[in-house]
Design an enzyme around this catalytic site. Structure first.
Site, PDB file in Angstrom:
ATOM      1  N   GLU A  85       0.898  -1.142   0.122  1.00 65.70           N
ATOM      2  CA  GLU A  85      -0.090  -0.028  -0.024  1.00 65.70           C
ATOM      3  C   GLU A  85       1.062   1.390   0.070  1.00 65.70           C
ATOM      4  OE1 GLU A  85      -2.615  -0.430   3.213  1.00 65.70           O
ATOM      5  OE2 GLU A  85      -3.902  -2.063   2.312  1.00 65.70           O
TER       6      GLU A  85
ATOM      7  N   CYS B 182      -2.061  -4.727  -5.393  1.00 63.77           N
ATOM      8  CA  CYS B 182      -2.491  -5.974  -4.926  1.00 63.77           C
ATOM      9  C   CYS B 182      -1.380  -7.330  -5.059  1.00 63.77           C
ATOM     10  CB  CYS B 182      -3.675  -6.622  -5.423  1.00 63.77           C
ATOM     11  SG  CYS B 182      -5.256  -5.649  -5.419  1.00 63.77           S
TER      12      CYS B 182
ATOM     13  N   GLU C 126      -1.563 -10.260  -5.603  1.00 70.22           N
ATOM     14  CA  GLU C 126      -1.645 -11.155  -7.113  1.00 70.22           C
ATOM     15  C   GLU C 126      -0.790 -10.574  -8.078  1.00 70.22           C
ATOM     16  OE1 GLU C 126      -4.079 -10.057  -5.147  1.00 70.22           O
ATOM     17  OE2 GLU C 126      -5.927 -11.468  -5.227  1.00 70.22           O
TER      18      GLU C 126
ATOM     19  N   CYS D  28      -9.495  -8.993  -6.759  1.00 70.19           N
ATOM     20  CA  CYS D  28     -10.261  -7.752  -7.106  1.00 70.19           C
ATOM     21  C   CYS D  28     -10.112  -7.927  -8.963  1.00 70.19           C
ATOM     22  CB  CYS D  28      -9.531  -6.682  -6.837  1.00 70.19           C
ATOM     23  SG  CYS D  28      -8.215  -5.883  -7.693  1.00 70.19           S
TER      24      CYS D  28
ATOM     25  N   CYS E  90      -7.034  -7.384 -10.665  1.00 56.62           N
ATOM     26  CA  CYS E  90      -6.091  -8.474 -10.757  1.00 56.62           C
ATOM     27  C   CYS E  90      -6.800  -9.862 -11.720  1.00 56.62           C
ATOM     28  CB  CYS E  90      -5.788  -9.018  -9.429  1.00 56.62           C
ATOM     29  SG  CYS E  90      -5.024  -7.991  -8.482  1.00 56.62           S
TER      30      CYS E  90
HETATM   31  N1  THU Z   1      -5.956  -6.665  -1.833  1.00 58.64           N
HETATM   32  C1  THU Z   1      -5.165  -7.709  -2.456  1.00 58.64           C
HETATM   33  O1  THU Z   1      -3.932  -7.652  -2.376  1.00 58.64           O
HETATM   34  N2  THU Z   1      -5.593  -8.870  -3.055  1.00 58.64           N
HETATM   35  C2  THU Z   1      -6.933  -9.060  -3.145  1.00 58.64           C
HETATM   36  O2  THU Z   1      -7.196 -10.186  -3.611  1.00 58.64           O
HETATM   37  C3  THU Z   1      -8.045  -8.231  -2.440  1.00 58.64           C
HETATM   38  C4  THU Z   1      -7.307  -6.873  -2.032  1.00 58.64           C
HETATM   39  C5  THU Z   1      -5.299  -5.701  -1.124  1.00 58.64           C
HETATM   40  C6  THU Z   1      -5.304  -4.472  -1.703  1.00 58.64           C
HETATM   41  C7  THU Z   1      -5.321  -3.433  -0.300  1.00 58.64           C
HETATM   42  O3  THU Z   1      -4.030  -3.460   0.005  1.00 58.64           O
HETATM   43  C8  THU Z   1      -5.970  -4.350   0.748  1.00 58.64           C
HETATM   44  O4  THU Z   1      -6.144  -5.642   0.402  1.00 58.64           O
HETATM   45  C9  THU Z   1      -7.287  -3.689   0.809  1.00 58.64           C
HETATM   46  O5  THU Z   1      -8.235  -3.505  -0.289  1.00 58.64           O
END
Ligand code: THU
Length: 127
Positions: free
Chosen positions: A42, A51, A53, A84, A87
């Site tokens: 983040e 993310c 993935e 998401c 991804c």
């Molecule tokens: N996030 C992921 O890394 N992968 C997912 O499959 C869903 C969401 C992360 C993005 C962000 O840092 C946090 O989860 C909340 O959305």
């Protein structure tokens, strides 16, 4: 698949998630069995967040892997966490209709194909 889940669970510990506190780990296996892992990263400018993935896929691509056959995603949720929308599109580009396993820290898992998460996907075949 358990090896991939373990890799995703381990890398989740490296998540940089000071804003959401939602830590995710991912692992992808390429066609020759090489495994690449990623965690979510983040940023104070929230929209720059990557993310888990996408980090895993981009690590693999940057190391020369172009095609992946299995994906694992791990988060600490009772309802298993799916990738998401952004991804899903990136995964489709490099994995096609591969197997994706969602898992949590209590050992619950569910495996499905990417086409179930991204039906009628747009890809290079339309270009
Ligand atoms: N996030 C992921 O890394 N992968 C997912 O499959 C869903 C969401 C992360 C993005 C962000 O840092 C946090 O989860 C909340 O959305």
């Amino acid at each position: 698949m358990s090896e991939l889940i373990e890799a995703a669970t381990r890398v989740r510990e490296n998540a940089h998630a000071p804003y959401s506190h939602f830590r995710v780990g991912a692992a992808v296996e390429d066609e020759s069995g090489r495994v690449f892992t990623g965690c979510n990263v983040e940023n104070a400018t929230y929209g720059l967040t990557l993310c888990a993935e996408r980090v895993a896929i981009f690590k693999g691509v940057s190391e020369g892997s172009k095609r992946f056959r299995r994906i694992a995603v791990v988060a600490d949720t009772d309802r298993l966490t799916p990738p998401c929308g952004a991804c899903r599109q990136i995964l489709w580009e490099f994995c096609g209709d591969a197997e994706l396993t969602m898992a949590n820290l209590r050992g619950q898992t569910e495996t499905l194909r990417l086409s179930a998460l991204l039906p009628r996907a747009f890809d290079a075949s339309f270009l």
